[in-house]
Write an enzyme that holds these catalytic residues in place. Structure first.
Site, PDB file in Angstrom:
ATOM      1  N   TYR A  63      -7.360  -6.301   0.751  1.00 43.12           N
ATOM      2  CA  TYR A  63      -6.831  -4.634   1.208  1.00 43.12           C
ATOM      3  C   TYR A  63      -7.916  -4.091   0.364  1.00 43.12           C
ATOM      4  CZ  TYR A  63      -4.804  -0.231   2.551  1.00 43.12           C
ATOM      5  OH  TYR A  63      -4.218   0.858   3.609  1.00 43.12           O
TER       6      TYR A  63
ATOM      7  N   TYR B 140       7.208  -4.878   5.529  1.00 40.40           N
ATOM      8  CA  TYR B 140       6.526  -4.717   4.497  1.00 40.40           C
ATOM      9  C   TYR B 140       6.777  -3.232   3.407  1.00 40.40           C
ATOM     10  CZ  TYR B 140       3.417  -3.632   0.299  1.00 40.40           C
ATOM     11  OH  TYR B 140       2.273  -3.529  -0.543  1.00 40.40           O
ATOM     12  N   HIS B 141       6.770  -2.125   3.984  1.00 35.14           N
ATOM     13  CA  HIS B 141       6.927  -0.771   3.280  1.00 35.14           C
ATOM     14  C   HIS B 141       7.875  -0.654   3.379  1.00 35.14           C
ATOM     15  CE1 HIS B 141       2.589  -1.518   5.502  1.00 35.14           C
ATOM     16  NE2 HIS B 141       2.421  -0.393   5.496  1.00 35.14           N
TER      17      HIS B 141
ATOM     18  N   LYS C 119       5.944  17.677  -1.596  1.00 34.49           N
ATOM     19  CA  LYS C 119       4.747  16.285  -1.539  1.00 34.49           C
ATOM     20  C   LYS C 119       3.636  16.599  -1.501  1.00 34.49           C
ATOM     21  CE  LYS C 119       4.727  11.946  -0.634  1.00 34.49           C
ATOM     22  NZ  LYS C 119       4.517  11.344  -1.772  1.00 34.49           N
TER      23      LYS C 119
ATOM     24  N   ASP D 105      -0.075  12.314   1.346  1.00 34.32           N
ATOM     25  CA  ASP D 105       0.825  10.581   0.951  1.00 34.32           C
ATOM     26  C   ASP D 105       2.141  11.519   1.575  1.00 34.32           C
ATOM     27  OD1 ASP D 105       1.459   8.849  -0.613  1.00 34.32           O
ATOM     28  OD2 ASP D 105       1.870   9.909  -2.364  1.00 34.32           O
TER      29      ASP D 105
ATOM     30  N   HIS E  12       4.293   8.317   0.693  1.00 38.86           N
ATOM     31  CA  HIS E  12       5.076   7.941   0.513  1.00 38.86           C
ATOM     32  C   HIS E  12       5.966   8.312  -0.571  1.00 38.86           C
ATOM     33  CE1 HIS E  12       1.353   5.052   0.777  1.00 38.86           C
ATOM     34  NE2 HIS E  12       2.521   3.746   1.256  1.00 38.86           N
TER      35      HIS E  12
END
Lengths: 668, 161
Positions: free
Chosen positions: A21, A175-176, A541, A545, A547
């Site tokens: 990646y 995945y996340h 935040k 981003d 996350h």
């Protein structure tokens, strides 16, 4: 002498597609990196896009400040896409693109670039991630509300099934979810439920006839995670395959077993990689890989491995090569690919499978009882489950119940030579990258025919408003030089913007169960009494981003320690954060930044605070902050910098209370 | 005190924030000042002003509706103050105040002022100080929107902390 087992020639299975990646700075720099990676034996490409590209903004948009070229390559228009694949024949490539909200657009650019290389659509092979459910739940690069998001996902499916039969239009991601703290049960059930929501949506469309529908089911692929408990992870994938086969058969009546195959790619777990003694991550990555390659029946079709230094910052080309070599050693040096399935018939595995499958079915029934995926995303019910699971996971590490070598046990270490170099063992994106990208964008806009671009955008707007498939209109936009921000702008205009529920409001932090919480509460009570008002923390935040796990866990623990917490979710401008701090009378501000853009965003927040006369409010910063940047942030006035090595959340609370006490002239 | 009152009535954001901080203060010396301030602003509601309350269980769309209403008010050029009340944790006294995130506030628009308040030891309904905060906001802004989960709603089993 008798023939030994080792001397007998065996037919080896073909290895999985080997990818890394990658992408950063600019299309030209990423192109050079891809060619290097291919020369080193990588067998497919996996494109990482930067956050403005992922969320549909041009490089010169205020929200893009500091984010251009950071976590991936910026692709603003067809010129960038052509530069990215310069000298790489697309008809021979198998390209995976981690792109979601703007997947229709990036696919349109890819199709247009291929057309100009002389490659027909039908000849293209690869994958668009194009999974929005997990964006709302875990990754945060959504753009539109859930319903139109699913509709655009389905547009890509309907278009590729007709035009690009070798393309995987959707990589349904678990995945996340794991990165956000999901247990195997949550990971499997949420991902499968998301896949069903999408297929249900596609099934009802006029442009997909009933005869083609089994092909649609067959084109769906998955993207999973694999952590340190590699036996459990292997079992998870065997169960996922079995359940998928059954759902395709029973729910959608797919009779061809080939079209019911559970095809998945994987990026092994980054969540468990540690900042402390980072060399140990090399072992962790190898062990995590076992979970997805050992069992032939549930083996990955494509594997990407993280680099050992991802908890420190962005990996350098050599770090990626080191991970690439692990895949090659596993595939070519070991005898792994010479045997059938090693676990069929194991009673231990069969028992684990049965338990997990039953739990997953119970969880999927719960999602259905919440009204299905779209409703459970909108209400925040699924997000709350994830935040709670992550709270539980971190609590186990904090209490020492889950051992992490180098973190909460075996912490004595000699200094690591891997991080001793001048670069601190990580890559730094050149600050000029953003400026140069903006200059290229301006030149691109000046060189194209403004009338043609406007007409193409108007065609896109009409198609979106009419509920038509936006793909052909997007390809026309690509060919006339429309930019990523213009495409995203039309989508926002037609479908509206969205802020997902944060999921932190209703989560129980198992208050009191964590040692040290009492001390944090005492500190908060003492400072609150001195202030005359309960300590109020604004968690923000800034940037693009998405996350949010760190911010969420800080918010939950601050609440449990007795603070009043204002958390507005992801993607805020520095100005919005300063304005909220003013309105709320916040005593402290906590900023969470994981995209590497802290050196641009933190000063911007300080400037916005100063403009409102809020210089005295202490600011703490948490995230992936390289050691070398700590001094710069502290010089700016940041009260404290927290990194992944600060896993004791109660200690963080005590420090925040202390910073507030100092700022207000109170005893700590 | 008078200058503070005049600044609040002029809708100055810092003065409004300071007034709300004062109202929430439990310090003895602040209480008298808070009461004097509230008395002074109580009769200074904006002419033609309105206070609108939104209540209902979580998830019914209060914030979505509130966001639309605020957007429409702003389009008409009136200033808006929002008070969002969230429940507190009975165990720790802390609270996550999240609802302001759902009220879409145009970037850079200082004509909307959103303040979150914790219900403290009260279950649902209004937070202590909410009425005083309404009086301050009513003097500072043309419209005041108060959003709460409603009496009894915060006692649902999911919020058992």
């Amino acid at each position: 002498m008798a023939d030994t087992v080792a001397s007998r020639p065996r037919k080896k299975d073909r290895p999985w597609v080997i990818r890394t990646y990658s992408g950063h700075s600019s299309a030209a720099a990423s192109n050079a990196l891809y060619r290097e990676n291919l020369a080193r034996g990588q067998t497919g490409l996996s494109v990482a896009f930067d956050l403005p590209t992922q969320t549909g903004y041009d490089a010169d948009h205020p929200l893009a400040t500091g984010e251009v070229g950071k976590v991936g390559v910026p692709i603003g228009h067809l010129g960038d896409m052509e530069a990215l694949f310069h000298g790489i024949p697309l008809r021979e490539m198998n390209t995976s693109m981690t792109i979601n909200a703007t997947a229709p657009w990036l696919l349109a650019l890819y199709v247009a670039a291929a057309e100009r290389q002389g490659t027909p659509r039908a000849g293209l092979r690869g994958t668009t991630q194009n999974d929005l459910v997990k964006e709302f739940l875990a990754r945060g690069t959504y753009m539109l509300p859930p319903e139109p998001s699913l509709k655009l996902q389905a547009d890509v499916v309907a278009f590729t099934v007709r035009e690009m039969p070798q393309w995987n239009p959707v990589n349904v991601c678990s995945y996340h979810l794991q990165e956000a703290g999901a247990t195997p049960v949550l990971e499997v059930s949420f991902a499968l439920a998301g896949a069903l929501a999408l297929l249900d949506q596609v099934r009802g469309r006029a442009d997909v006839d009933a005869a083609t529908f089994p092909e649609v089911v067959g084109r769906l692929s998955f993207f999973v995670n694999a952590g340190m408990r590699f036996i459990e992870e292997m079992v998870k994938l065997r169960v996922m395959g079995g359940l998928w086969d059954r759902l395709c058969r029973e729910r959608y009546g797919v009779t061809d077993p080939k079209l019911r195959r559970f095809r998945y790619g994987v990026q092994v777990n980054s969540l468990g990689l540690t900042e402390q003694q980072p060399e140990n991550n090399v072992y962790r990555i190898a062990l995590e890989m076992l979970g997805v390659v050992l069992s032939k029946r549930a083996r990955a079709r494509a594997v990407q491995l993280p680099a050992w230094n991802e908890a420190l910052g962005l990996p350098r080309p050599w770090d990626q090569q080191w991970s690439l070599r692990l895949q090659q050693i596993m595939a070519h040096e070991t005898d792994l690919l010479e045997y059938g399935d090693l676990f069929d018939g194991s009673t231990v595995i069969a028992e684990l499978e049965a338990t997990l499958a039953a739990d997953v079915e119970r969880e999927m029934a719960w999602i259905a009882s919440e009204g299905g995926v779209v409703k459970a995303v909108q209400s925040g019910a699924m997000k709350e489950r994830l935040v709670a699971a992550n709270t539980e996971r971190l609590g186990r590490i904090e209490r020492g119940e889950q051992q992490v070598v180098g973190v909460n046990c075996f912490t004595e270490s000699a200094p690591s030579p891997l991080v001793a170099g001048a670069d601190g063992g990580i890559m730094t994106v050149d600050a000029a990258a953003e400026r140069e990208q903006i200059a290229r964008l301006a030149a691109w806009r000046a060189a194209r025919s403004a009338d043609d671009a406007r007409a193409a955008l108007s065609g896109l707007r009409d198609a979106a408003r009419a509920g038509d498939n936006v793909m052909e209109a997007s390809v026309r936009c690509a060919l006339t030089g429309v930019t990523t921000g213009e495409w995203g702008g039309v989508m926002r205009e037609v479908f509206g913007e969205y802020r997902a529920p944060t999921g932190v409001g209703a989560v129980s932090g198992a208050a009191g169960a964590t040692a040290g919480l009492g001390r944090a509460r005492e500190a908060v009570e003492r400072v609150s009494a001195g202030l005359g008002r309960r300590l109020k923390l604004l968690v923000g935040k800034p940037g693009l981003d998405g996350h949010s796990n760190g911010a969420e866990q800080i918010a939950v623990r601050a609440r449990d320690a007795g603070m009043e917490v204002v958390y507005e979710g992801i993607r805020l401008t520095p100005e919005q954060i300063a304005s909220a701090a003013e309105e709320e009378g916040a005593h402290a501000i906590g900023l969470s930044i994981l995209s590497g853009s802290h050196l641009a965003l933190v000063p911007a927040v300080f400037a916005a605070l100063a403009a409102r006369g809020l210089e005295g409010v202490p600011v703490v910063v948490g995230g992936i902050i390289p050691e070398g940047d700590r001094g710069a942030l502290e010089a700016l006035g940041v009260a404290r910098v927290f990194t992944p090595s600060d896993f004791d959340l109660n200690a963080i609370m005590v420090e925040i209370a202390g910073a507030v006490a100092r700022a207000n002239g109170l005893a700590e | 005190m008078t200058t503070e009152v005049e600044r609040v009535c002029a809708g100055e954001r810092r003065a409004v924030a300071a007034a709300l901080n004062l109202i929430e203060s439990t310090r003895g010396s602040d209480r008298a000042a808070a009461e004097a301030l509230v008395d002074a602003v109580a009769g200074r509601a904006r002419p033609g002003g309105q206070v609108v309350g939104l209540t209902g269980p979580p998830g019914v769309g209060k914030s979505t509706l509130g966001g639309r209403v605020v957007g429409e008010w702003r389009r008409r050029g009136v200033t808006v103050g929002v008070i969002a009340v969230d429940p507190s944790s009975r165990a720790s006294g802390g609270a996550v105040l999240g609802d302001r995130s759902r009220i879409a506030k145009p970037a850079g628009d200082d004509g909307v002022f959103i303040r979150s308040m914790a219900a403290r030891d009260r279950l649902g309904g209004l937070a202590p100080g909410t009425v005083e905060a309404i009086l301050v906001m009513r003097a500072a802004f043309d419209r005041v929107l108060v959003e709460t989960v409603g009496v009894g709603q915060s006692e649902r089993s999911r919020r058992s902390w």
